[in-house]
Scaffold this motif. Structure first.
Motif, PDB file in Angstrom:
ATOM      1  N   GLU A  25       0.856  -1.181   0.000  1.00 40.86           N
ATOM      2  CA  GLU A  25       0.000   0.000   0.000  1.00 40.86           C
ATOM      3  C   GLU A  25       0.896   1.236   0.000  1.00 40.86           C
ATOM      4  N   THR A  26       0.565   2.193  -0.828  1.00 38.92           N
ATOM      5  CA  THR A  26       1.386   3.393  -0.980  1.00 38.92           C
ATOM      6  C   THR A  26       1.621   4.058   0.360  1.00 38.92           C
ATOM      7  N   TYR A  61       7.042   1.727  -0.454  1.00 33.09           N
ATOM      8  CA  TYR A  61       6.732   2.338  -1.739  1.00 33.09           C
ATOM      9  C   TYR A  61       5.924   3.595  -1.516  1.00 33.09           C
ATOM     10  N   GLY A  62       6.487   4.727  -1.956  1.00 34.04           N
ATOM     11  CA  GLY A  62       5.744   5.980  -1.921  1.00 34.04           C
ATOM     12  C   GLY A  62       5.001   6.174  -3.227  1.00 34.04           C
TER      13      GLY A  62
ATOM     14  N   LYS B 114      -5.600   4.012  -0.222  1.00 35.25           N
ATOM     15  CA  LYS B 114      -4.438   4.319  -1.034  1.00 35.25           C
ATOM     16  C   LYS B 114      -4.206   3.197  -2.047  1.00 35.25           C
ATOM     17  N   PRO B 115      -3.755   3.545  -3.219  1.00 33.78           N
ATOM     18  CA  PRO B 115      -3.553   2.496  -4.226  1.00 33.78           C
ATOM     19  C   PRO B 115      -2.414   1.559  -3.839  1.00 33.78           C
ATOM     20  N   LEU B 116      -2.486   0.334  -4.383  1.00 34.45           N
ATOM     21  CA  LEU B 116      -1.426  -0.631  -4.158  1.00 34.45           C
ATOM     22  C   LEU B 116      -0.346  -0.461  -5.214  1.00 34.45           C
ATOM     23  N   ARG B 117       0.905  -0.610  -4.794  1.00 33.59           N
ATOM     24  CA  ARG B 117       2.023  -0.552  -5.727  1.00 33.59           C
ATOM     25  C   ARG B 117       2.616  -1.941  -5.831  1.00 33.59           C
TER      26      ARG B 117
END
Lengths: 280, 127
Positions: A25-26, A61-62, B114-117
């Protein structure tokens, strides 16, 4: 062949991000530690196999920047099909010159020392192989690179180019990798296959023998560029919300430009690990 | 005089006729009518409970947009229906002739997650 096909009928390709570990998750840290038993074999003369008892898994991860198991990077493009990043990572080639080797306690740390205990006089005899105890210390290097990913179905193709940005060996490497995911019951299985090209400068710094090592001319060797095939399969299965079982096995073939070196006495390195992991 | 006596009877008959007609109009209760998904691109799944009033003993059907969900005969309540939605939809109740009797919009809303990366390296790949 029939048995293999029967197994194929029971596996289902897994969708991207179905496995929690594949995605972050960002803005959140994904930290885990695995405990178990395993080994990475060391192809170098006098080198100890690297025991794998505690394995970390650290990622952040940003929006664009990221840190992932020793790699710090910036993703310029990241969509469903295509990704592009630039990054800096530790060159793990140095790991074979194990820092756990007891010889490191007694050998001088400077790379150009010639007063190394145990070195034979130049004219005494020709050594068919040379131990890592008998050569100068190889330094850790940092590689800077660019990588592109192409994702399709449950697979991924990746191509990267990395070059020494720390001025240690000024070498480079290119990797072409293929990754495939499957889901087998509750197991998440990933196959990684790659071909890695390592430049002559990189190979020669680590596996070449020259004046810096304080050995006779008979031991001198100049490393050459070449391709190394890699194959690795990793399987994980959740046990609870935070615990999971982990199994990993891999094979790395070494190219002639490296294995012809007196420092190397195996043409491959293998990795095996089985244990449990915990995600914080 | 006869007209005066006749009028109350007409009023009573009319009231009886109208009340009978009013009781025959179908009505339903749909719960819930808003589906909350985890993210903007996620499929929103929920179970919708339906209860009815005023349905006759003919066949009725439920449609989710243009997709048939179920049909049944009689005015009984149904088991909850499972739906999976990506966008706002509409439930429709039809009669035996296919005429739409009732409509109920179903709204889809997403949580602000929040989006997943996707990771660029394989997990547990330090070595």
């Amino acid at each position: 062949m029939a048995l293999l096909c029967a197994w194929c009928l029971h596996v289902a390709p897994s969708a991207a991000c179905e496995a929690p570990a594949d995605c972050v998750e960002t803005g959140q840290w994904q930290i885990g530690v695995a405990l178990g038993g395993g080994v990475r074999t060391n192809p170098l003369v006098g080198g100890d196999n690297i025991p794998l008892v505690i394995l970390p898994d650290i990622a952040w991860y940003g929006e664009h920047a990221y840190f992932d198991n020793g790699e710090l990077g910036y993703q310029w493009i990241d969509d469903e099909q295509f990704a592009l990043e630039t990054f800096v990572a530790v060159d793990t080639e140095r790991a074979f010159f194990s820092f756990w080797h007891p010889g490191n306690v007694f050998l001088p740390q400077a790379g150009l020392s010639v007063d190394t205990p145990g070195i034979a006089a130049e004219s005494d005899f020709v050594q068919p192989s040379v131990s890592i105890d008998d050569v100068a210390t190889r330094k850790w290097a940092f590689l800077g690179g660019v990588r592109a990913h192409y994702r399709f179905n449950r697979s991924e193709l990746a191509l990267d180019w990395q070059s020494d940005v720390s001025g240690v060996h000024n070498g480079s490497r290119v990797t072409l990798a293929y990754r495939q995911h499957w889901r087998l019951e509750r197991w998440q299985v990933t196959l990684n296959a790659s071909m890695v090209w390592k430049s002559a400068k990189l190979t020669n710094y680590y596996y070449g023998i020259g004046p810096r090592d304080g050995l006779g001319l008979a031991s001198f060797y100049v490393g050459r560029a070449g391709w190394q095939p890699n194959l690795r399969i990793t399987a994980t299965r959740p046990l609870t919300k935070q615990w999971l079982a982990i199994f990993s096995a891999g094979y790395q073939g070494l190219h002639d430009g490296m294995t012809d070196s007196p420092l190397v006495d195996e043409n491959h390195s293998a990795i095996l690990f089985a244990g449990v992991g915990y995600r914080f | 005089m006869k007209r005066l006596l006749y009028m109350p009877r007409m009023v009573i008959l009319s009231l009886l006729f109208c009340s009978h007609f009013a009781a025959a109009l179908p009505a339903w209760y749909v719960r819930p009518t808003v589906c909350i998904s985890d993210g903007a691109d996620s499929l929103c799944k929920m179970a919708i409970e339906l209860s009815f009033e005023g349905l006759d003993d003919q066949q009725h059907c439920i449609y989710l947009d243009d997709q048939l969900v179920t049909c049944w005969i009689g005015g009984r309540d149904l088991k909850p229906i499972q739906v999976a939605l990506r966008q706002d939809s509409e439930l429709r109740l039809t009669d035996a002739r296919g005429d739409v009797l009732l409509r109920q919009p179903i709204t889809v809303k997403s949580r602000q997650t929040k989006p997943l990366r996707r990771r660029v390296r394989q997990p547990w790949s330090v070595f």
